[in-house]
Design an enzyme around this catalytic site. Structure first.
Site, PDB file in Angstrom:
ATOM      1  N   GLY A   7       0.832  -1.213   0.000  1.00  0.00           N
ATOM      2  CA  GLY A   7       0.000   0.000   0.000  1.00  0.00           C
ATOM      3  C   GLY A   7       0.863   1.257   0.000  1.00  0.00           C
ATOM      4  N   GLY A  10      -0.530   4.803  -0.996  1.00  0.00           N
ATOM      5  CA  GLY A  10      -1.638   5.382  -0.244  1.00  0.00           C
ATOM      6  C   GLY A  10      -1.198   6.578   0.584  1.00  0.00           C
ATOM      7  N   GLN A  11      -2.126   7.070   1.407  1.00  0.00           N
ATOM      8  CA  GLN A  11      -1.872   8.308   2.165  1.00  0.00           C
ATOM      9  C   GLN A  11      -0.669   8.149   3.100  1.00  0.00           C
ATOM     10  OE1 GLN A  11      -4.797   9.343   5.113  1.00  0.00           O
ATOM     11  NE2 GLN A  11      -4.246  11.516   5.104  1.00  0.00           N
ATOM     12  N   ASP A  33       2.489  -1.853  -4.443  1.00  0.00           N
ATOM     13  CA  ASP A  33       1.079  -1.474  -4.449  1.00  0.00           C
ATOM     14  C   ASP A  33       0.419  -2.143  -5.650  1.00  0.00           C
ATOM     15  OD1 ASP A  33      -1.424   0.034  -4.211  1.00  0.00           O
ATOM     16  OD2 ASP A  33      -0.280   1.455  -3.018  1.00  0.00           O
ATOM     17  N   ARG A  35      -1.848  -0.175  -7.166  1.00  0.00           N
ATOM     18  CA  ARG A  35      -2.227   1.042  -7.887  1.00  0.00           C
ATOM     19  C   ARG A  35      -1.010   1.703  -8.493  1.00  0.00           C
ATOM     20  NH1 ARG A  35      -4.814   3.837  -2.841  1.00  0.00           N
ATOM     21  NH2 ARG A  35      -3.046   2.714  -2.019  1.00  0.00           N
ATOM     22  N   ASP A  47       0.141  -7.741  -5.433  1.00  0.00           N
ATOM     23  CA  ASP A  47      -1.203  -7.925  -4.865  1.00  0.00           C
ATOM     24  C   ASP A  47      -1.039  -8.727  -3.579  1.00  0.00           C
ATOM     25  OD1 ASP A  47      -3.738  -8.597  -4.157  1.00  0.00           O
ATOM     26  OD2 ASP A  47      -4.283  -9.509  -6.081  1.00  0.00           O
ATOM     27  N   ILE A  48      -1.231  -8.046  -2.452  1.00  0.00           N
ATOM     28  CA  ILE A  48      -0.959  -8.647  -1.140  1.00  0.00           C
ATOM     29  C   ILE A  48      -1.942  -9.788  -0.829  1.00  0.00           C
ATOM     30  CG2 ILE A  48      -2.412  -7.146   0.310  1.00  0.00           C
ATOM     31  CD1 ILE A  48       1.266  -7.904   1.028  1.00  0.00           C
ATOM     32  N   TYR A 137     -14.959  -2.531   7.568  1.00  0.00           N
ATOM     33  CA  TYR A 137     -13.573  -2.118   7.845  1.00  0.00           C
ATOM     34  C   TYR A 137     -13.229  -2.357   9.316  1.00  0.00           C
ATOM     35  CZ  TYR A 137      -9.747   1.348   8.415  1.00  0.00           C
ATOM     36  OH  TYR A 137      -8.577   1.998   8.702  1.00  0.00           O
ATOM     37  N   LYS A 141     -10.499  -4.872  11.072  1.00  0.00           N
ATOM     38  CA  LYS A 141      -9.407  -4.352  11.910  1.00  0.00           C
ATOM     39  C   LYS A 141      -9.393  -5.035  13.283  1.00  0.00           C
ATOM     40  CE  LYS A 141      -7.147  -1.598   9.215  1.00  0.00           C
ATOM     41  NZ  LYS A 141      -5.770  -1.957   8.808  1.00  0.00           N
TER      42      LYS A 141
HETATM   43  C1  AKB Z   1     -11.211   5.948   7.906  1.00  0.00           C
HETATM   44  O1  AKB Z   1     -11.835   7.008   8.032  1.00  0.00           O
HETATM   45  O2  AKB Z   1     -11.704   4.899   7.490  1.00  0.00           O
HETATM   46  C2  AKB Z   1      -9.758   5.931   8.331  1.00  0.00           C
HETATM   47  C3  AKB Z   1      -9.630   5.427   9.730  1.00  0.00           C
HETATM   48  C4  AKB Z   1     -10.151   6.222  10.852  1.00  0.00           C
HETATM   49  O3  AKB Z   1      -9.112   4.365   9.923  1.00  0.00           O
HETATM   50  N1  AKB Z   1      -9.188   7.237   8.224  1.00  0.00           N
END
Ligand code: AKB
Length: 309
Positions: A7, A10-11, A33, A35, A47-48, A137, A141
């Protein structure tokens, strides 16, 4: 040490890659990445979610450490929950299996305030609160954090993680999170003088500026194993509402205007803490953030203005 970054475009990856180039030398750092892009470097395609491709890459480049950043964030995850599950879970599991199989020296991967759901206290939330997220998400996590604990306990893998709040930076754009409004507001203020904000004015969340994010990753990864009492630590900079950001931006960009048009991401941020407790990180490995909203605001506007000039 040979370092793989997933990644990398990414940011966080964009800035972490440049930082690790400086710290360890370009020949030791391998940004990857799926991308195109990358600011100041070219990433290898990896591709992870393909364990075979990851193992092949590790063998070819004698990788000894991984910074695993590739993930689908909260907003995009709600649009494509199955993709978020696949990328986030398969990616994490492959990295953990690689750590075990290749006896990697250390692995870092970010977690998020998205692990919390509406049942957790919203102020100064400690690590060991109720973790019942309602986004895909967040679910991936929490699962990743549990897998880090499992691989550490069962196989002795040195896996380390930080629960980040909303991350703010001016170089690479954030990729589909629900805290992106705190970056977009600065960009739109400089480009258009106006911002249509996708959460309510009173939506208050914890945030961190990118230099603090990079410092926290170094701090955790440099900490002696014996000083760590957990695999995943909370870290934070400051807490602010969308209205606080708007007031800060107004003081820096004359004529700036804002409207509030909450969309589906409002329900996501309503589940997240307004502030989190990072006491264990402070105590165990000396974490301390430098930036608050005022110092961050000045720096963001200065950099965005000079890059748009
Ligand atoms: C999101 O908004 O999904 C991320 C996070 C808080 O992990 N920036």
């Amino acid at each position: 040490m040979n370092i793989l970054i997933s990644g990398a475009n990414g940011q966080i990856g964009t800035e972490l890659t440049m930082h690790l180039f400086q710290r360890y030398g370009k020949d030791s750092v391998f940004p990857t990445d799926v991308r195109e892009g990358g600011d100041g470097f070219v990433s290898d395609y990896l591709d992870i979610t393909s364990r075979d491709a990851l193992y092949e890459y590790i063998r070819t480049h004698n990788i000894t450490r991984i910074y695993h950043l590739a993930a689908i964030l909260s907003g995009n995850g709600e649009k494509n929950p199955l993709t978020a599950y696949h990328v986030n879970m398969e990616g994490t599991l492959n990295v953990l299996e690689a750590c075990r199989e290749f006896s990697l020296e250390r692995v870092f991967s970010p977690s998020s305030i998205a692990v919390y759901g509406g049942d957790a206290p919203r102020q100064n939330t400690p690590e060991d609160s109720i973790l019942k997220p309602e986004t895909m998400y967040g679910i991936t996590k929490v699962s990743s954090e549990l897998l880090f604990d499992y691989y550490h306990r069962r196989y002795g893998c040195d896996v380390r993680s930080l629960r980040f709040p909303g991350v703010i930076s001016y170089k690479a754009e954030p990729g589909g999170g629900s805290t992106d409004f705190a970056v977009d507001i600065f960009r739109q203020a400089v480009d258009q003088g106006h911002y249509s904000c996708f959460v309510r004015e009173d939506s208050r969340l914890p945030f961190m500026y990118m230099p603090d994010v990079i410092a926290s990753i170094d701090g955790l990864m440099d900490a002696p194993q014996g000083s760590l009492r957990r695999r995943t630590y909370n870290v934070t900079g400051f807490s602010a509402s969308a209205g606080d950001f708007a007031r800060e931006v107004s003081s820096l960009v004359p004529g700036f205007s804002i409207e509030y048009a909450p969309d589906f991401r409002q329900a996501i941020v309503d589940q997240w803490p307004e502030s989190i407790d990072d006491g264990p990180a402070r105590n165990d490995w000396g974490w301390k953030a430098e930036y608050d909203l005022t110092s961050l605001g000045k720096d963001m506007i200065q950099h965005l203005k000079s890059s748009s000039a």
